[in-house]
Design a protein around this motif. Structure first.
Motif, PDB file in Angstrom:
ATOM      1  N   ILE A 197       0.822  -1.215   0.000  1.00 56.99           N
ATOM      2  CA  ILE A 197       0.000   0.000   0.000  1.00 56.99           C
ATOM      3  C   ILE A 197       0.855   1.264   0.000  1.00 56.99           C
ATOM      4  N   GLY A 198       2.195   1.114   0.071  1.00 55.00           N
ATOM      5  CA  GLY A 198       3.093   2.264   0.064  1.00 55.00           C
ATOM      6  C   GLY A 198       3.630   2.640   1.429  1.00 55.00           C
ATOM      7  N   LEU A 199       3.167   2.013   2.477  1.00 55.08           N
ATOM      8  CA  LEU A 199       3.639   2.305   3.828  1.00 55.08           C
ATOM      9  C   LEU A 199       5.070   1.798   3.995  1.00 55.08           C
ATOM     10  N   THR A 200       5.917   2.669   4.540  1.00 50.63           N
ATOM     11  CA  THR A 200       7.314   2.320   4.782  1.00 50.63           C
ATOM     12  C   THR A 200       7.578   2.340   6.274  1.00 50.63           C
ATOM     13  N   THR A 201       8.192   1.274   6.796  1.00 51.76           N
ATOM     14  CA  THR A 201       8.489   1.198   8.225  1.00 51.76           C
ATOM     15  C   THR A 201       9.939   0.812   8.440  1.00 51.76           C
ATOM     16  N   THR A 202      10.505   1.335   9.514  1.00 54.14           N
ATOM     17  CA  THR A 202      11.854   0.967   9.950  1.00 54.14           C
ATOM     18  C   THR A 202      11.785   0.640  11.432  1.00 54.14           C
ATOM     19  N   ALA A 203      12.031  -0.622  11.771  1.00 55.39           N
ATOM     20  CA  ALA A 203      12.009  -1.075  13.161  1.00 55.39           C
ATOM     21  C   ALA A 203      13.436  -1.349  13.616  1.00 55.39           C
ATOM     22  N   SER A 204      13.748  -0.967  14.839  1.00 55.71           N
ATOM     23  CA  SER A 204      15.102  -1.179  15.352  1.00 55.71           C
ATOM     24  C   SER A 204      15.069  -1.428  16.844  1.00 55.71           C
ATOM     25  N   MET A 205      16.062  -2.160  17.322  1.00 57.49           N
ATOM     26  CA  MET A 205      16.277  -2.399  18.750  1.00 57.49           C
ATOM     27  C   MET A 205      17.770  -2.277  19.022  1.00 57.49           C
ATOM     28  N   GLN A 206      18.094  -1.587  20.090  1.00 53.47           N
ATOM     29  CA  GLN A 206      19.490  -1.397  20.461  1.00 53.47           C
ATOM     30  C   GLN A 206      19.650  -1.565  21.955  1.00 53.47           C
ATOM     31  N   GLY A 207      20.792  -2.077  22.349  1.00 56.78           N
ATOM     32  CA  GLY A 207      21.133  -2.200  23.758  1.00 56.78           C
ATOM     33  C   GLY A 207      22.605  -1.916  23.952  1.00 56.78           C
ATOM     34  N   ARG A 208      22.945  -1.335  25.081  1.00 59.34           N
ATOM     35  CA  ARG A 208      24.332  -1.009  25.334  1.00 59.34           C
ATOM     36  C   ARG A 208      24.625  -1.064  26.827  1.00 59.34           C
ATOM     37  N   GLY A 209      25.901  -1.273  27.136  1.00 61.56           N
ATOM     38  CA  GLY A 209      26.388  -1.228  28.496  1.00 61.56           C
ATOM     39  C   GLY A 209      27.663  -0.428  28.571  1.00 61.56           C
ATOM     40  N   ASP A 210      27.795   0.442  29.591  1.00 60.02           N
ATOM     41  CA  ASP A 210      28.965   1.308  29.744  1.00 60.02           C
ATOM     42  C   ASP A 210      29.501   1.199  31.162  1.00 60.02           C
ATOM     43  N   PHE A 211      30.817   1.214  31.282  1.00 56.60           N
ATOM     44  CA  PHE A 211      31.457   1.220  32.591  1.00 56.60           C
ATOM     45  C   PHE A 211      32.391   2.418  32.661  1.00 56.60           C
ATOM     46  N   TYR A 212      32.257   3.198  33.766  1.00 51.55           N
ATOM     47  CA  TYR A 212      33.046   4.411  33.957  1.00 51.55           C
ATOM     48  C   TYR A 212      33.912   4.291  35.202  1.00 51.55           C
ATOM     49  N   ALA A 213      35.156   4.751  35.047  1.00 50.01           N
ATOM     50  CA  ALA A 213      36.049   4.939  36.191  1.00 50.01           C
ATOM     51  C   ALA A 213      36.544   6.384  36.132  1.00 50.01           C
ATOM     52  N   VAL A 214      36.301   7.138  37.219  1.00 52.32           N
ATOM     53  CA  VAL A 214      36.584   8.570  37.234  1.00 52.32           C
ATOM     54  C   VAL A 214      37.559   8.884  38.358  1.00 52.32           C
ATOM     55  N   GLN A 215      38.573   9.711  38.056  1.00 47.68           N
ATOM     56  CA  GLN A 215      39.495  10.221  39.071  1.00 47.68           C
ATOM     57  C   GLN A 215      39.426  11.752  39.065  1.00 47.68           C
ATOM     58  N   ASP A 216      39.508  12.330  40.259  1.00 49.25           N
ATOM     59  CA  ASP A 216      39.428  13.795  40.420  1.00 49.25           C
ATOM     60  C   ASP A 216      38.152  14.322  39.772  1.00 49.25           C
ATOM     61  N   SER A 217      37.028  13.778  40.194  1.00 49.33           N
ATOM     62  CA  SER A 217      35.731  14.093  39.597  1.00 49.33           C
ATOM     63  C   SER A 217      35.441  15.591  39.638  1.00 49.33           C
ATOM     64  N   ALA A 218      34.961  16.126  38.514  1.00 52.47           N
ATOM     65  CA  ALA A 218      34.582  17.539  38.450  1.00 52.47           C
ATOM     66  C   ALA A 218      33.384  17.819  39.339  1.00 52.47           C
TER      67      ALA A 218
END
Length: 740
Positions: free
Chosen positions: A427-448
């Motif tokens: 019918i002309g309908l256009t779709t874009t489906a997406s799934m994303q996942g992420r994990g981050d680890f931070y180590a901070v010294q002399d924090s602002a």
């Protein structure tokens, strides 16, 4: 006509073929390709006779030799068997494979065509240039000496046979062995008037790509440098894989500038190094002068292929102080970047490992730029349609942000995975489906954050996870008109993410400070430019795209959109346009009605008071005689980004053509922000034809003296085709105490 022996015919035709080759060498200074000298010769003439007494073979009447793409014609050709000499007499012309045409009245060649004489030479080259000589002599097959020679790339017509400019010389010597062309008593004539004379002049022949020699000197006056001259030498004959350039610029006010450049290629890579140094005074940001400083810069880069998948490289940009590069007109860069890296490309996978250093050379007191060590990024992509009809991707990375002395240091490790699928329904309908996942680890010294709140820990470690699912749908509707079509396309997108603590002080913000909201990221899963800040909760994005497209290539298209966040939190800074549940309205208008009328307008409107947050306009208007380019920008202040004042500037550049060869140009840069005023103005007068160009430019810069930029600049440039641009000097006048 007596019959010729087969040997005599072969020798006669072969000799005449050699005439074409040697004649070409004599008049165009080009080397004949060996393959063409071996091509067969097609020969014709009205008569062909053999004189046993005089030992001559004579071809007369419309003599023509064709060898490959070369055609040689003459009234008569005589081959002297006893002396192995060839004479071509009367209306001699040669068309070579490059389109060059040469004419002469008399040509004689001897000693296996190594020696020869040409009388009344005229060569018309394929690029429109012409060359003449009263006579030319060829010696030992390598040296051609031309007498009373002229050269010009300008058109010459029958009504006015005098070119606009030409070079004349008493003698021109071309040596194909040393690949050099030497002039004696060379004169540059302009409109018949001698302008420049040189007793000797030399340059490489056209077959030489590079040759050692002195560089064209320049001179001028600068309000900061004073009077200066500059000269140099190019070392092009070191070896085929390397060369070098050395320049020196003595000045009356800014010492002596020494510059050097080294370039070298290897079997699997290359390096380029440019450096300079001077001993001069330096103007600080506050206007004080630091006398007698050793100053300099180095720019270097290299690229090396380690194997079929890995390559490595480096870029170095360092300078002694902020003013140096602009003072000596070396570079206008604001932030210098140095990097060492290695990267791998294998199929759809990409890996990059790098370390970066920055040097900010903008005026004012600015925080030191941190070093990025290491910066690792690895990306993997699956086959399109390979997983549930879509494509998967995986990424992993690590980043270290390090500051010298006092300052926040951060180490970050990240992993992300995603999947995306695009469908177009009947019918002309256009779709874009997406799934994303992420994990981050931070180590901070002399924090602002700890500097602002002593109750917080200076050294912290924190892990964070985030996921997002989104669906974007659009439904384009097309209406065909007589000579155009209209497209209306509504677009809707929805994204949902788990909630995170946006006030978590253990997660620093290094890469998501300056947030920009526009049509490019309206439907993005996160509108933050980096990783440190993530957009959470549920949001709905929607917009409308309307366009009219003519069959003649003209078009006009408009997009307007907005975003709505369902969670009443404030993760974006004030002024970004995303701080409220209902975002600002963003849009873009593109118009192209002809080559003289086009524009790109982007805007951001506050939904509460319909005030303008941002305008960006690029437009081109005009006609065959007059045209103007406009660049306008207005950006409101955004809290927490360092831009605490609105920014507004307009840049105008225009041209007005007096006729086909003469035109005026002008431009201006005006600041209309918190401190309005003229920042730059330029005006120029120009001329150009097929062989000569002239430009006179005046430019005024209103900058701080500490920037190194000059005040008023006057420049004159003259160009001669196939010789180069001759800069007639540069005058720069300080603006003094003028506030503009």
């Amino acid at each position: 006509m007596p019959d010729l022996s087969l040997l005599e015919k072969q020798k006669f035709f072969g000799t005449l073929a050699a005439v074409a080759v040697v004649f070409l060498l004599s008049v165009t200074a080009a080397s004949a390709a060996p393959s063409q000298t071996k091509q067969p010769v097609n020969f014709q003439s009205k008569t062909l006779s053999h004189d046993d007494v005089k030992q001559t073979v004579t071809a007369s009447g419309d003599v023509e030799l064709i060898q490959g793409e070369r055609i040689l014609r003459a009234d008569k050709m005589v081959y002297h068997l006893d002396t192995d000499t060839v004479e071509a007499i009367g209306n001699i012309s040669l068309l070579d494979e490059h389109g060059n045409v040469s004419f002469a009245e008399y040509v004689t060649l001897s000693r296996d065509m190594k020696d020869g004489f040409i009388h009344s030479l005229l060569a018309l080259l394929a690029d429109g240039s012409r060359f003449t000589a009263t006579e030319a002599r060829r010696e030992n097959g390598v040296k051609t000496t031309m007498t009373d020679a002229t050269y010009t790339p300008c058109k010459v017509c029958e009504i006015d046979p005098h070119p606009l400019w030409q070079i004349t010389a008493d003698k021109v010597v071309h040596n194909t062995e040393t690949k050099s062309i030497d002039y004696k008593n060379a004169r540059l004539e302009f409109a018949g008037v001698p302008l420049v004379w040189s007793p000797i002049f030399s340059h490489a022949d056209p077959t030489v790509k590079r040759k050692s020699g002195f560089l064209r000197p320049s001179y001028g006056f600068d309000s900061d440098m004073g009077t200066y001259v500059e000269g140099g030498y190019y070392f092009g004959s070191i070896s085929p894989d390397k060369d070098a350039t050395v320049r020196i610029r003595p000045t009356t006010e800014a010492g002596v500038l020494l510059q050097g450049e080294w370039r070298q290629r290897f079997e699997d890579g290359r390096i380029e190094i440019e450096a300079s140094g001077a001993h001069s005074d330096r103007t600080e940001d506050d206007g004080t002068v630091d006398e007698g400083r050793n100053r300099g810069h180095i720019f270097a880069n290299g690229r090396f292929d380690l194997n079929r998948k890995w390559r490595a490289g480096f870029d170095v940009e360092r300078v002694s102080d902020k003013e140096y590069l602009r003072l000596y007109d070396i570079s206008k860069e604001n932030v210098l970047e140095s990097e060492a890296f290695a990267e791998r490309l294998a199929g759809r996978d990409y890996t990059r490992i790098s370390a970066m250093n920055f040097q900010d050379v903008r005026l004012g007191n600015r925080p030191d730029q941190p070093d990025l060590l290491p910066w690792i990024d690895h990306r993997m992509f699956g086959e399109p349609g390979g997983l549930l009809g879509g494509r998967w991707e995986f990424g992993a990375g690590a980043l270290g942000v390090r500051r010298e002395g006092v300052g926040q240091d951060v180490q970050r490790a990240s992993v992300d995975i995603g999947w995306e699928r695009r469908d177009i329904f009947p019918i002309g309908l256009t779709t874009t489906a997406s799934m994303q996942g992420r994990g981050d680890f931070y180590a901070v010294q002399d924090s602002a954050a700890a500097l602002l709140n002593p109750l917080l820990d200076e050294d912290t470690q924190k892990a964070r996870g985030m996921a997002v699912a989104s669906l974007i749908a659009s439904y384009p509707m097309v209406k065909r008109l007589e000579k155009a079509q209209v497209v209306v396309e509504p677009v809707v997108g929805a994204s949902i993410s788990p909630h995170i603590d946006e006030n978590d002080t253990d997660i620093p913000n290094e890469d998501s400070i300056d947030t920009e909201f526009d049509t490019n990221n309206l439907f993005s899963n996160t509108r933050f430019p980096g990783i440190d800040r993530q957009e959470d909760g549920a949001r709905l994005n929607y917009g409308m795209r309307v366009g009219a497209y003519g069959d003649n290539g003209r078009y006009a298209k408009l997009f307007v959109g907005q975003s709505y966040r369902f969670d009443d939190d404030n993760v974006f800074p004030n002024g970004s346009g995303l701080e409220d549940d209902a975002s600002d309205i963003v849009g873009q208008l593109n118009v192209s009605l002809s080559k003289y009328l086009s524009g790109d307008y982007r805007f951001q409107i506050d939904t509460e008071n319909l005030g303008i947050r941002r305008h960006e306009l690029q437009a081109h208007v005009g006609n065959d005689r007059f045209n103007v380019d406009t660049h306008y920008i207005y950006i409101d202040k955004i809290a927490g980004t360092g831009f605490n004042e609105s920014r507004q500037q307009i840049l105008l550049d225009g041209k007005y053509y007096l006729d086909e060869k003469w035109w005026l140009n002008g431009g201006t840069l005006v600041d209309m922000g918190e401190e309005p005023g003229l920042r730059k103005a330029q005006f120029g007068f120009n001329y150009a034809d097929e062989c000569f160009s002239f430009s006179a430019q005046a430019q005024r810069n209103l900058m701080s003296e500490a920037s190194g930029d000059s005040g008023t600049v006057l420049m004159l440039r003259v160009g001669f085709k196939n010789i180069g641009d001759f800069n007639a000097g540069e005058i720069e006048i300080s603006p003094g105490n003028d506030d503009g």
